[in-house]
Write a protein that holds these residues in place. Structure first.
Motif, PDB file in Angstrom:
ATOM      1  N   ASN A  79       0.806  -1.234   0.000  1.00 43.50           N
ATOM      2  CA  ASN A  79       0.000   0.000   0.000  1.00 43.50           C
ATOM      3  C   ASN A  79       0.831   1.273   0.000  1.00 43.50           C
ATOM      4  OD1 ASN A  79      -2.698  -0.739  -0.160  1.00 43.50           O
ATOM      5  ND2 ASN A  79      -2.790  -1.260   1.999  1.00 43.50           N
ATOM      6  N   THR A  80       2.079   1.195   0.516  1.00 43.51           N
ATOM      7  CA  THR A  80       2.936   2.378   0.567  1.00 43.51           C
ATOM      8  C   THR A  80       3.854   2.470  -0.654  1.00 43.51           C
ATOM      9  OG1 THR A  80       4.708   1.274   1.792  1.00 43.51           O
ATOM     10  CG2 THR A  80       2.929   2.271   3.101  1.00 43.51           C
ATOM     11  N   ARG A  81       3.627   1.603  -1.631  1.00 40.68           N
ATOM     12  CA  ARG A  81       4.423   1.517  -2.867  1.00 40.68           C
ATOM     13  C   ARG A  81       5.841   1.005  -2.628  1.00 40.68           C
ATOM     14  NH1 ARG A  81       2.247   6.695  -6.335  1.00 40.68           N
ATOM     15  NH2 ARG A  81       0.093   6.029  -6.250  1.00 40.68           N
ATOM     16  N   LYS A  82       6.024   0.251  -1.555  1.00 44.79           N
ATOM     17  CA  LYS A  82       7.312  -0.368  -1.250  1.00 44.79           C
ATOM     18  C   LYS A  82       7.406  -1.706  -1.978  1.00 44.79           C
ATOM     19  CE  LYS A  82       9.836  -2.552   2.500  1.00 44.79           C
ATOM     20  NZ  LYS A  82       9.692  -3.104   3.848  1.00 44.79           N
ATOM     21  N   LEU A  83       8.559  -1.928  -2.648  1.00 44.63           N
ATOM     22  CA  LEU A  83       8.800  -3.223  -3.287  1.00 44.63           C
ATOM     23  C   LEU A  83       9.020  -4.276  -2.204  1.00 44.63           C
ATOM     24  CD1 LEU A  83      11.190  -2.338  -6.238  1.00 44.63           C
ATOM     25  CD2 LEU A  83       8.909  -3.317  -6.414  1.00 44.63           C
ATOM     26  N   LEU A  84       8.443  -5.453  -2.399  1.00 48.72           N
ATOM     27  CA  LEU A  84       8.526  -6.529  -1.414  1.00 48.72           C
ATOM     28  C   LEU A  84       9.354  -7.694  -1.934  1.00 48.72           C
ATOM     29  CD1 LEU A  84       4.717  -6.536  -0.549  1.00 48.72           C
ATOM     30  CD2 LEU A  84       6.552  -5.472   0.785  1.00 48.72           C
ATOM     31  N   ASN A  85       9.987  -8.420  -1.004  1.00 48.52           N
ATOM     32  CA  ASN A  85      10.639  -9.677  -1.374  1.00 48.52           C
ATOM     33  C   ASN A  85      10.319 -10.766  -0.366  1.00 48.52           C
ATOM     34  OD1 ASN A  85      12.322  -8.833   0.716  1.00 48.52           O
ATOM     35  ND2 ASN A  85      14.168  -9.647  -0.239  1.00 48.52           N
ATOM     36  N   ASP A  86       9.133 -10.658   0.264  1.00 52.15           N
ATOM     37  CA  ASP A  86       8.734 -11.709   1.195  1.00 52.15           C
ATOM     38  C   ASP A  86       8.176 -12.899   0.419  1.00 52.15           C
ATOM     39  OD1 ASP A  86       6.547 -10.165   0.424  1.00 52.15           O
ATOM     40  OD2 ASP A  86       5.496 -10.409   2.325  1.00 52.15           O
ATOM     41  N   THR A  87       8.259 -14.067   1.059  1.00 50.63           N
ATOM     42  CA  THR A  87       7.852 -15.320   0.436  1.00 50.63           C
ATOM     43  C   THR A  87       6.853 -16.025   1.352  1.00 50.63           C
ATOM     44  OG1 THR A  87      10.038 -15.508  -0.571  1.00 50.63           O
ATOM     45  CG2 THR A  87       8.700 -17.496  -0.529  1.00 50.63           C
ATOM     46  N   TRP A  88       5.728 -16.434   0.789  1.00 48.44           N
ATOM     47  CA  TRP A  88       4.667 -17.083   1.544  1.00 48.44           C
ATOM     48  C   TRP A  88       4.236 -18.361   0.854  1.00 48.44           C
ATOM     49  CZ3 TRP A  88       2.082 -14.981   5.915  1.00 48.44           C
ATOM     50  CH2 TRP A  88       2.497 -13.705   6.284  1.00 48.44           C
ATOM     51  N   LEU A  89       3.791 -19.347   1.654  1.00 46.57           N
ATOM     52  CA  LEU A  89       3.182 -20.563   1.129  1.00 46.57           C
ATOM     53  C   LEU A  89       1.722 -20.599   1.571  1.00 46.57           C
ATOM     54  CD1 LEU A  89       5.824 -23.367   1.781  1.00 46.57           C
ATOM     55  CD2 LEU A  89       5.321 -22.188  -0.369  1.00 46.57           C
ATOM     56  N   PHE A  90       0.830 -20.967   0.645  1.00 44.19           N
ATOM     57  CA  PHE A  90      -0.569 -21.154   0.985  1.00 44.19           C
ATOM     58  C   PHE A  90      -0.889 -22.630   0.882  1.00 44.19           C
ATOM     59  CE2 PHE A  90      -5.076 -21.507  -0.091  1.00 44.19           C
ATOM     60  CZ  PHE A  90      -5.617 -20.866   1.021  1.00 44.19           C
TER      61      PHE A  90
END
Length: 105
Positions: free
Chosen positions: A50-61
């Motif tokens: 939402n703040t326009r920050k690039l992310l590199n987190d990784t999630w499993l569903f």
């Protein structure tokens, strides 16, 4: 525009969407990549919050339990950098790597 919170599953037999509840979910984002790792597991990586920050987190569903788990990925310089609007491909075999294409953002 504000990003809409939540995770949704599509049920083709009922031709309907169901909301996945729970507090442990990835942050709202756009431009992320998702790939199926096996019949019941989906990997989510990166995007923009939402703040326009690039992310590199990784999630499993986990599709069976309908739960998200954040992975602790190494923060070494050799690790993948934050990115958005990239793509990913899985070989759909256990223990196979997931390929992520470089972002254009």
């Amino acid at each position: 525009p504000e990003l809409k919170r939540g995770s949704w599953l599509y049920n083709p037999e009922r031709n309907s969407w169901i909301s996945v509840s729970g507090n442990n979910q990835p942050a709202d984002r756009v431009g992320h990549a998702m790939v199926t790792l096996c019949r019941s597991t989906i990997l989510l990586f990166g995007g923009i919050d939402n703040t326009r920050k690039l992310l590199n987190d990784t999630w499993l569903f986990n599709n069976v339990a309908q739960t998200w788990t954040q992975l602790s990925v190494s923060s070494s310089p050799d690790n993948i950098s934050p990115r958005a609007f990239h793509s990913g491909v899985s070989l759909l075999q256990p223990e196979s790597p997931c390929f992520c294409k470089q972002s254009v953002y």
